[in-house]
Write a protein that holds these residues in place. Structure first.
Motif, PDB file in Angstrom:
ATOM      1  N   ARG A 172       7.401  46.297  11.806  1.00 38.93           N
ATOM      2  CA  ARG A 172       8.356  45.209  11.999  1.00 38.93           C
ATOM      3  C   ARG A 172       7.600  43.918  12.278  1.00 38.93           C
ATOM      4  O   ARG A 172       6.534  43.924  12.872  1.00 38.93           O
ATOM      5  N   SER A 194       9.836  39.301  15.497  1.00 35.06           N
ATOM      6  CA  SER A 194      11.127  39.915  15.764  1.00 35.06           C
ATOM      7  C   SER A 194      11.369  39.884  17.270  1.00 35.06           C
ATOM      8  O   SER A 194      10.528  40.299  18.046  1.00 35.06           O
ATOM      9  N   GLY A 208      17.799  42.233  15.902  1.00 32.24           N
ATOM     10  CA  GLY A 208      18.242  43.138  14.851  1.00 32.24           C
ATOM     11  C   GLY A 208      18.154  42.538  13.462  1.00 32.24           C
ATOM     12  O   GLY A 208      18.388  43.209  12.477  1.00 32.24           O
ATOM     13  N   ASN A 209      17.848  41.253  13.370  1.00 28.57           N
ATOM     14  CA  ASN A 209      17.705  40.580  12.074  1.00 28.57           C
ATOM     15  C   ASN A 209      16.241  40.556  11.694  1.00 28.57           C
ATOM     16  O   ASN A 209      15.572  39.528  11.783  1.00 28.57           O
ATOM     17  N   CYS A 210      15.725  41.687  11.284  1.00 28.56           N
ATOM     18  CA  CYS A 210      14.292  41.818  11.058  1.00 28.56           C
ATOM     19  C   CYS A 210      13.989  42.402   9.686  1.00 28.56           C
ATOM     20  O   CYS A 210      14.786  43.136   9.115  1.00 28.56           O
ATOM     21  N   ASP A 240      15.187  45.857   5.026  1.00 25.75           N
ATOM     22  CA  ASP A 240      15.971  45.357   6.148  1.00 25.75           C
ATOM     23  C   ASP A 240      15.943  46.414   7.241  1.00 25.75           C
ATOM     24  O   ASP A 240      16.321  47.561   7.010  1.00 25.75           O
ATOM     25  N   SER A 241      15.531  46.028   8.441  1.00 28.22           N
ATOM     26  CA  SER A 241      15.416  47.013   9.522  1.00 28.22           C
ATOM     27  C   SER A 241      16.767  47.599   9.925  1.00 28.22           C
ATOM     28  O   SER A 241      16.825  48.697  10.467  1.00 28.22           O
ATOM     29  N   LYS A 242      17.863  46.876   9.651  1.00 27.26           N
ATOM     30  CA  LYS A 242      19.191  47.393   9.997  1.00 27.26           C
ATOM     31  C   LYS A 242      19.671  48.456   9.020  1.00 27.26           C
ATOM     32  O   LYS A 242      20.633  49.160   9.300  1.00 27.26           O
ATOM     33  N   ASP A 243      19.012  48.548   7.864  1.00 26.51           N
ATOM     34  CA  ASP A 243      19.429  49.493   6.829  1.00 26.51           C
ATOM     35  C   ASP A 243      18.200  50.214   6.266  1.00 26.51           C
ATOM     36  O   ASP A 243      17.810  50.004   5.113  1.00 26.51           O
TER      37      ASP A 243
END
Length: 59
Positions: A4, A8, A12-14, A29-32
């Protein structure tokens, strides 16, 4: 191994990046984590990073 961004701050926007087998740079996208992955050749990734650092691209 996915890494990451050091910029960051836990929002959560990473983005996460990986260099599998040293052949390319992968970005996701770290959220997905199971979603789409963008793949870049090293020369493309280096040009992108240089553009951001030089102010040619704004994030």
């Amino acid at each position: 191994m996915w890494r990451r961004s050091s910029r960051s701050y836990g929002s959560g926007n990473c983005l996460e990046v990986a260099a599998p087998h040293g052949a390319r740079i992968d970005v996701r996208d770290s959220k997905d984590p199971d979603g789409a992955v963008l793949c870049f050749a090293y020369v493309e990734w280096n040009a992108f990073v240089a553009g951001v650092r030089n102010g040619e691209l704004r994030l």
